[in-house]
Design a protein around this motif. Structure first.
Motif, PDB file in Angstrom:
ATOM      1  N   LEU A 298       0.910  -1.100   0.074  1.00 48.84           N
ATOM      2  CA  LEU A 298      -0.163  -0.098   0.130  1.00 48.84           C
ATOM      3  C   LEU A 298       0.760   1.243   0.125  1.00 48.84           C
ATOM      4  O   LEU A 298       0.669   2.333  -0.748  1.00 48.84           O
ATOM      5  CB  LEU A 298      -1.092  -0.104   1.219  1.00 48.84           C
ATOM      6  CG  LEU A 298      -1.988  -0.912   1.404  1.00 48.84           C
ATOM      7  CD1 LEU A 298      -2.965  -0.939   2.471  1.00 48.84           C
ATOM      8  CD2 LEU A 298      -2.929  -0.676  -0.057  1.00 48.84           C
ATOM      9  N   ASN A 299       1.877   1.082   0.818  1.00 52.34           N
ATOM     10  CA  ASN A 299       2.867   2.340   0.811  1.00 52.34           C
ATOM     11  C   ASN A 299       3.487   2.590  -0.540  1.00 52.34           C
ATOM     12  O   ASN A 299       3.774   3.617  -1.144  1.00 52.34           O
ATOM     13  CB  ASN A 299       3.920   2.085   2.003  1.00 52.34           C
ATOM     14  CG  ASN A 299       3.431   2.368   3.197  1.00 52.34           C
ATOM     15  OD1 ASN A 299       2.567   2.912   3.340  1.00 52.34           O
ATOM     16  ND2 ASN A 299       3.764   1.501   4.156  1.00 52.34           N
TER      17      ASN A 299
ATOM     18  N   THR B 127       1.110   9.401  -7.186  1.00 55.59           N
ATOM     19  CA  THR B 127       1.728  10.800  -7.137  1.00 55.59           C
ATOM     20  C   THR B 127       2.455  11.019  -8.528  1.00 55.59           C
ATOM     21  O   THR B 127       2.572  12.088  -8.948  1.00 55.59           O
ATOM     22  CB  THR B 127       2.701  11.112  -6.028  1.00 55.59           C
ATOM     23  OG1 THR B 127       3.822  10.019  -5.972  1.00 55.59           O
ATOM     24  CG2 THR B 127       1.819  10.938  -4.725  1.00 55.59           C
ATOM     25  N   ARG B 128       3.066   9.750  -8.924  1.00 53.76           N
ATOM     26  CA  ARG B 128       3.816  10.019 -10.529  1.00 53.76           C
ATOM     27  C   ARG B 128       3.076   9.535 -11.571  1.00 53.76           C
ATOM     28  O   ARG B 128       3.252   9.773 -12.743  1.00 53.76           O
ATOM     29  CB  ARG B 128       5.059   9.183 -10.346  1.00 53.76           C
ATOM     30  CG  ARG B 128       5.702   9.352  -8.995  1.00 53.76           C
ATOM     31  CD  ARG B 128       7.221   8.838  -8.881  1.00 53.76           C
ATOM     32  NE  ARG B 128       7.056   7.562  -8.712  1.00 53.76           N
ATOM     33  CZ  ARG B 128       6.953   6.717  -7.629  1.00 53.76           C
ATOM     34  NH1 ARG B 128       6.910   7.437  -6.545  1.00 53.76           N
ATOM     35  NH2 ARG B 128       6.735   5.459  -7.556  1.00 53.76           N
TER      36      ARG B 128
ATOM     37  N   ASP C 168      -7.940   6.269 -12.660  1.00 53.02           N
ATOM     38  CA  ASP C 168      -8.432   4.980 -12.407  1.00 53.02           C
ATOM     39  C   ASP C 168      -9.177   5.088 -10.956  1.00 53.02           C
ATOM     40  O   ASP C 168     -10.295   4.607 -10.660  1.00 53.02           O
ATOM     41  CB  ASP C 168      -7.516   4.030 -12.662  1.00 53.02           C
ATOM     42  CG  ASP C 168      -8.337   2.622 -12.701  1.00 53.02           C
ATOM     43  OD1 ASP C 168      -9.367   2.470 -13.597  1.00 53.02           O
ATOM     44  OD2 ASP C 168      -8.334   1.677 -11.738  1.00 53.02           O
ATOM     45  N   LEU C 169      -8.243   5.157 -10.199  1.00 53.62           N
ATOM     46  CA  LEU C 169      -8.853   5.519  -8.508  1.00 53.62           C
ATOM     47  C   LEU C 169      -9.823   6.561  -8.464  1.00 53.62           C
ATOM     48  O   LEU C 169     -10.779   6.192  -7.608  1.00 53.62           O
ATOM     49  CB  LEU C 169      -7.198   5.949  -7.678  1.00 53.62           C
ATOM     50  CG  LEU C 169      -7.829   6.166  -6.406  1.00 53.62           C
ATOM     51  CD1 LEU C 169      -8.378   5.140  -5.476  1.00 53.62           C
ATOM     52  CD2 LEU C 169      -6.598   6.733  -5.545  1.00 53.62           C
TER      53      LEU C 169
ATOM     54  N   THR D 129      -6.077  13.453  -1.227  1.00 54.97           N
ATOM     55  CA  THR D 129      -5.299  13.618   0.092  1.00 54.97           C
ATOM     56  C   THR D 129      -3.890  14.083  -0.107  1.00 54.97           C
ATOM     57  O   THR D 129      -3.062  14.867   0.353  1.00 54.97           O
ATOM     58  CB  THR D 129      -5.100  12.363   0.512  1.00 54.97           C
ATOM     59  OG1 THR D 129      -6.442  12.006   1.234  1.00 54.97           O
ATOM     60  CG2 THR D 129      -4.322  12.606   1.841  1.00 54.97           C
ATOM     61  N   ASN D 130      -3.144  13.549  -1.392  1.00 57.98           N
ATOM     62  CA  ASN D 130      -1.890  13.767  -1.527  1.00 57.98           C
ATOM     63  C   ASN D 130      -1.497  14.700  -2.916  1.00 57.98           C
ATOM     64  O   ASN D 130      -0.480  14.889  -3.327  1.00 57.98           O
ATOM     65  CB  ASN D 130      -1.148  12.437  -1.948  1.00 57.98           C
ATOM     66  CG  ASN D 130      -1.006  11.387  -0.586  1.00 57.98           C
ATOM     67  OD1 ASN D 130      -1.224  11.990   0.418  1.00 57.98           O
ATOM     68  ND2 ASN D 130      -1.022  10.307  -0.966  1.00 57.98           N
ATOM     69  N   ASN D 131      -2.584  14.946  -3.695  1.00 58.42           N
ATOM     70  CA  ASN D 131      -2.325  16.023  -4.504  1.00 58.42           C
ATOM     71  C   ASN D 131      -3.674  17.115  -4.801  1.00 58.42           C
ATOM     72  O   ASN D 131      -4.342  16.913  -5.827  1.00 58.42           O
ATOM     73  CB  ASN D 131      -2.082  15.041  -5.897  1.00 58.42           C
ATOM     74  CG  ASN D 131      -3.377  14.055  -6.107  1.00 58.42           C
ATOM     75  OD1 ASN D 131      -4.156  14.039  -5.291  1.00 58.42           O
ATOM     76  ND2 ASN D 131      -3.379  13.615  -7.359  1.00 58.42           N
TER      77      ASN D 131
END
Length: 330
Positions: A202-203, A210-211, A218-219, A251-253
């Motif tokens: 998962l990590n 992010t890349r 898709d997510l 969350t991350n972007n």
């Protein structure tokens, strides 16, 4: 004694080097029918000057730094068949090779060819054990309580981004529920069968998202389907659920316009649901407008909710400008 195991090969019948006067059955002790190992000329220094002595026979010359296997010996023997001296020298080479040399070489294990694939093999039985550990007592699925326990063992909160990624990889059909088929097949696809390997994978996936913009898209599309209540045939995402999921998936972007967009939805109770096309096109909307709404074109085929949002933001901006002008005049 120099030899290379990677050069060993299986063959139905070995090519052997013989001389015209040697009986066939005498050679069976030298070369087995299952493996033909590689021999280096440098292992037998007596053979080197014999090969170099006949400089007129170019086809019989073999560099002492090269490997000489059984097929090479056979080729040299055929090329030198017209040269009596060369044939005698090849006979000497064969005599110098000890019979026990071939017998000492270990055979290649059958599992050797599958070493690379075995590293990525997962145990379905261990996955089943994990499922049984968290599944509901009355249903063949992991429900809210089991998912909470599962997340705790993974050291994640149920509302963490990684849990959304897990649901995506399991292709879960709805929130707070993992069926056995989804759980087992999903972990097999992830090549994981333990808590530790799931954590690590998962990590890794979170970093990849992010890349890889296509994977993130898709997510993002999955997240809309994931939020629907399929038991009631729901096709429009309730606004409150949509707001939570938008914050989660970004969350991350996080896009620069996200906070204004969500504030607009929260302040407008008449917006009760988000259709699929609005959810999908919001990603394009974020990419198009960038840091502000100055590049927005209302003549384009955007959902009407985007038009309302841009108009509302422009009004807010004009009101702020007017207030500032009044303050300056005062």
């Amino acid at each position: 004694m120099g030899h290379c195991l990677s050069c060993l090969r299986n063959q139905t019948s070995a090519d052997v080097v013989t001389t015209p006067n040697r009986k066939k059955d005498e050679m069976t002790n030298i070369v087995t029918t299952n493996q033909v190992p590689t021999v280096m000329i440098s292992d037998y220094p007596q053979a080197e000057p014999l090969l170099h002595s006949n400089e007129n026979s170019i086809n019989c010359y073999i560099n002492s730094n090269n490997l000489l296997n059984a097929n090479a010996l056979n080729s040299v023997n055929e090329n030198c068949s017209g040269d009596t001296n060369a044939a005698q020298k090849m006979h000497v080479i064969n005599e110098k090779i000890p019979k026990s040399f071939y017998q000492k070489l270990p055979s290649i294990p059958r599992s050797m060819s599958s070493l690379g694939s075995s590293e990525s093999r997962v145990s379905e039985s261990r996955i089943n054990q994990l499922f049984d550990q968290y599944k509901d007592n009355s249903e063949e699925a992991i429900l809210a309580e089991g998912i909470e326990n599962f997340c705790r063992d993974l050291h994640f909160n149920p509302d963490d981004f990684e849990v959304l990624v897990l649901a995506w990889k399991l292709n879960a059909s709805q929130m707070c529920r993992f069926t056995k088929e989804e759980f087992v097949q999903g972990l097999k696809n992830m090549k994981t069968d333990s808590i530790k390997s799931i954590q690590q994978r998962l990590n890794d996936i979170t970093g990849e998202l992010t890349r890889d913009s296509e994977q993130f898209k898709d997510l993002y599309r999955f997240t809309f389907k994931f939020g629907l209540d399929v038991s009631t045939g729901q096709r429009i995402l309730p606004s409150d659920i949509a707001i939570v999921l938008w914050r989660l998936v970004f969350t991350n972007n996080e896009p620069p316009i996200l906070d204004k967009w969500l504030s607009y939805l929260e302040s407008n109770p008449h917006v009760r649901g988000i259709p699929k096309d609005t959810w999908y096109m919001f990603l394009n909307f974020c990419e198009f407008v960038g840091d502000d709404l100055s590049s927005y074109d209302d003549t384009e085929a955007w959902p009407s909710l985007f038009d309302d949002f841009v108009e509302y933001e422009n009004d807010q901006m004009n009101q702020n400008v007017s207030k500032n002008e009044i303050k300056i005049q005062d």
